[in-house]
Every structure is written in C-alpha cells, then in structure tokens.
Write a protein that holds these residues in place. Structure first.
Motif, PDB file in Angstrom:
ATOM      1  N   SER A   1      -4.402  -2.093   4.239  1.00 54.45           N
ATOM      2  CA  SER A   1      -5.217  -2.901   3.342  1.00 54.45           C
ATOM      3  C   SER A   1      -5.921  -1.968   2.373  1.00 54.45           C
ATOM      4  O   SER A   1      -6.418  -0.913   2.770  1.00 54.45           O
ATOM      5  CB  SER A   1      -6.243  -3.686   4.169  1.00 54.45           C
TER       6      SER A   1
ATOM      7  N   TYR B   1      -7.936  -1.825  -1.903  1.00 53.43           N
ATOM      8  CA  TYR B   1      -8.499  -2.503  -3.076  1.00 53.43           C
ATOM      9  C   TYR B   1      -8.025  -1.778  -4.322  1.00 53.43           C
ATOM     10  O   TYR B   1      -7.992  -0.551  -4.355  1.00 53.43           O
ATOM     11  CB  TYR B   1     -10.031  -2.503  -3.011  1.00 53.43           C
TER      12      TYR B   1
ATOM     13  N   LEU C   1      -2.361  -3.364 -10.036  1.00 48.99           N
ATOM     14  CA  LEU C   1      -1.878  -4.019  -8.822  1.00 48.99           C
ATOM     15  C   LEU C   1      -0.377  -3.827  -8.620  1.00 48.99           C
ATOM     16  O   LEU C   1       0.062  -3.332  -7.578  1.00 48.99           O
ATOM     17  CB  LEU C   1      -2.231  -5.514  -8.874  1.00 48.99           C
TER      18      LEU C   1
ATOM     19  N   LYS D   1       1.499  -1.471  -5.714  1.00 46.49           N
ATOM     20  CA  LYS D   1       2.346  -2.151  -4.728  1.00 46.49           C
ATOM     21  C   LYS D   1       3.780  -1.633  -4.795  1.00 46.49           C
ATOM     22  O   LYS D   1       4.381  -1.312  -3.771  1.00 46.49           O
ATOM     23  CB  LYS D   1       2.346  -3.669  -4.962  1.00 46.49           C
TER      24      LYS D   1
ATOM     25  N   ALA E   1       3.961  -8.626   0.671  1.00 41.26           N
ATOM     26  CA  ALA E   1       2.548  -8.273   0.539  1.00 41.26           C
ATOM     27  C   ALA E   1       1.755  -9.542   0.321  1.00 41.26           C
ATOM     28  O   ALA E   1       2.308 -10.588  -0.046  1.00 41.26           O
ATOM     29  CB  ALA E   1       2.328  -7.312  -0.628  1.00 41.26           C
ATOM     30  N   TRP E   2       0.477  -9.438   0.527  1.00 39.07           N
ATOM     31  CA  TRP E   2      -0.451 -10.525   0.267  1.00 39.07           C
ATOM     32  C   TRP E   2      -1.616  -9.926  -0.490  1.00 39.07           C
ATOM     33  O   TRP E   2      -2.029  -8.792  -0.208  1.00 39.07           O
ATOM     34  CB  TRP E   2      -0.927 -11.119   1.599  1.00 39.07           C
ATOM     35  N   HIS E   3      -2.116 -10.654  -1.492  1.00 35.14           N
ATOM     36  CA  HIS E   3      -3.311 -10.155  -2.181  1.00 35.14           C
ATOM     37  C   HIS E   3      -4.185 -11.320  -2.621  1.00 35.14           C
ATOM     38  O   HIS E   3      -3.710 -12.433  -2.807  1.00 35.14           O
ATOM     39  CB  HIS E   3      -2.946  -9.228  -3.348  1.00 35.14           C
ATOM     40  N   THR E   4      -5.441 -11.022  -2.757  1.00 32.37           N
ATOM     41  CA  THR E   4      -6.409 -11.987  -3.244  1.00 32.37           C
ATOM     42  C   THR E   4      -7.389 -11.256  -4.149  1.00 32.37           C
ATOM     43  O   THR E   4      -7.598 -10.045  -3.996  1.00 32.37           O
ATOM     44  CB  THR E   4      -7.143 -12.689  -2.074  1.00 32.37           C
TER      45      THR E   4
ATOM     46  N   ALA F   1      -8.364  -6.501  -6.593  1.00 28.18           N
ATOM     47  CA  ALA F   1      -7.448  -7.189  -5.685  1.00 28.18           C
ATOM     48  C   ALA F   1      -7.521  -6.502  -4.330  1.00 28.18           C
ATOM     49  O   ALA F   1      -7.548  -5.272  -4.259  1.00 28.18           O
ATOM     50  CB  ALA F   1      -6.019  -7.135  -6.216  1.00 28.18           C
ATOM     51  N   ARG F   2      -7.585  -7.301  -3.275  1.00 26.56           N
ATOM     52  CA  ARG F   2      -7.424  -6.763  -1.919  1.00 26.56           C
ATOM     53  C   ARG F   2      -5.971  -7.023  -1.560  1.00 26.56           C
ATOM     54  O   ARG F   2      -5.492  -8.165  -1.626  1.00 26.56           O
ATOM     55  CB  ARG F   2      -8.341  -7.453  -0.929  1.00 26.56           C
ATOM     56  N   VAL F   3      -5.268  -5.970  -1.195  1.00 16.92           N
ATOM     57  CA  VAL F   3      -3.841  -6.049  -0.898  1.00 16.92           C
ATOM     58  C   VAL F   3      -3.619  -5.720   0.572  1.00 16.92           C
ATOM     59  O   VAL F   3      -4.237  -4.793   1.099  1.00 16.92           O
ATOM     60  CB  VAL F   3      -3.035  -5.060  -1.773  1.00 16.92           C
ATOM     61  N   GLU F   4      -2.739  -6.472   1.200  1.00 17.98           N
ATOM     62  CA  GLU F   4      -2.338  -6.189   2.575  1.00 17.98           C
ATOM     63  C   GLU F   4      -0.820  -6.162   2.650  1.00 17.98           C
ATOM     64  O   GLU F   4      -0.152  -6.977   2.015  1.00 17.98           O
ATOM     65  CB  GLU F   4      -2.873  -7.250   3.537  1.00 17.98           C
TER      66      GLU F   4
END
Length: 106
Positions: free
Chosen positions: A5, A7, A13, A17, A35-38, A66-69
């Motif tokens: 995870s 930022y 972004l 990624k 991936a997932w991001h918010t 963005a927080r990316v996982e």
C-alpha cells in the motif's frame, strides 16, 4: 504473498503502478495489473533539510493523493519496493507491505 500500500499524487498514479506491474506486482493467478486505488486528502510538513516534491519547509501542506493497494509475491518484494522508491516523485514515499495469508499456506 504481501499487500503493498502506498500514497501517490494523481498525476503520477499510472506511472508508478505500471512500473510496479513491470516488476511483477499485481499478479493474482491468471490475472496481472491488479490494483485498487481511492482518492483522499494527505498532509505533511517538510522539515529542515528536506527537498519536498511540493510545499515549503516548516509549513503543513495538504494535497490530493491516491492510496494504492496491490499484491506482491514474496520473492519479488524487495525488487518491487526498490522500484517504488526509485520511480515515486516524493523524496520519501510512504508505503507499507503486510504479509497475507493464502489458502496454500494454511
């Protein structure tokens, strides 16, 4: 398997990624580039001696991030994290890696 995870500013972004995907992160079974991001609001204060991507020394800066996982296999974790630090625009990117449980190791 680890969950990574981090930022990142929205305009970096896809670059960050994609760099991690090229190193093998984000692969789950027969799928890759997972991936997932918010989006959210981050804040920081650059201290003396810092070279911030944005902001000024001793002033709290707030910005959209963005927080990316994404997942990462154990054997490539170090390589992926090194790439994250290399391509990330921040002088010191915030990230963490949490070891997960899979059915295979239960």
């Amino acid at each position: 398997m680890y969950l990574i995870s981090f930022y990142v500013p929205p305009d970096h972004l896809e670059t960050v990624k994609n760099a991690l995907f090229k190193k093998g992160a984000g692969k789950i079974g027969h799928y890759d580039a997972c991936a997932w991001h918010t989006m959210g609001q981050g804040q920081f204060r650059p201290l003396a001696g810092s070279q911030p991507f944005k902001g000024e020394e001793n002033i709290i800066e707030q910005c959209e991030e963005a927080r990316v996982e994404m997942v990462c296999e154990d054997h490539i974790l170090k390589t992926v994290l090194q790439e994250l630090v290399r391509v990330h625009p921040y002088e010191t990117p915030a990230y963490h890696a949490i070891q997960g449980v899979t059915l295979e190791n239960l």
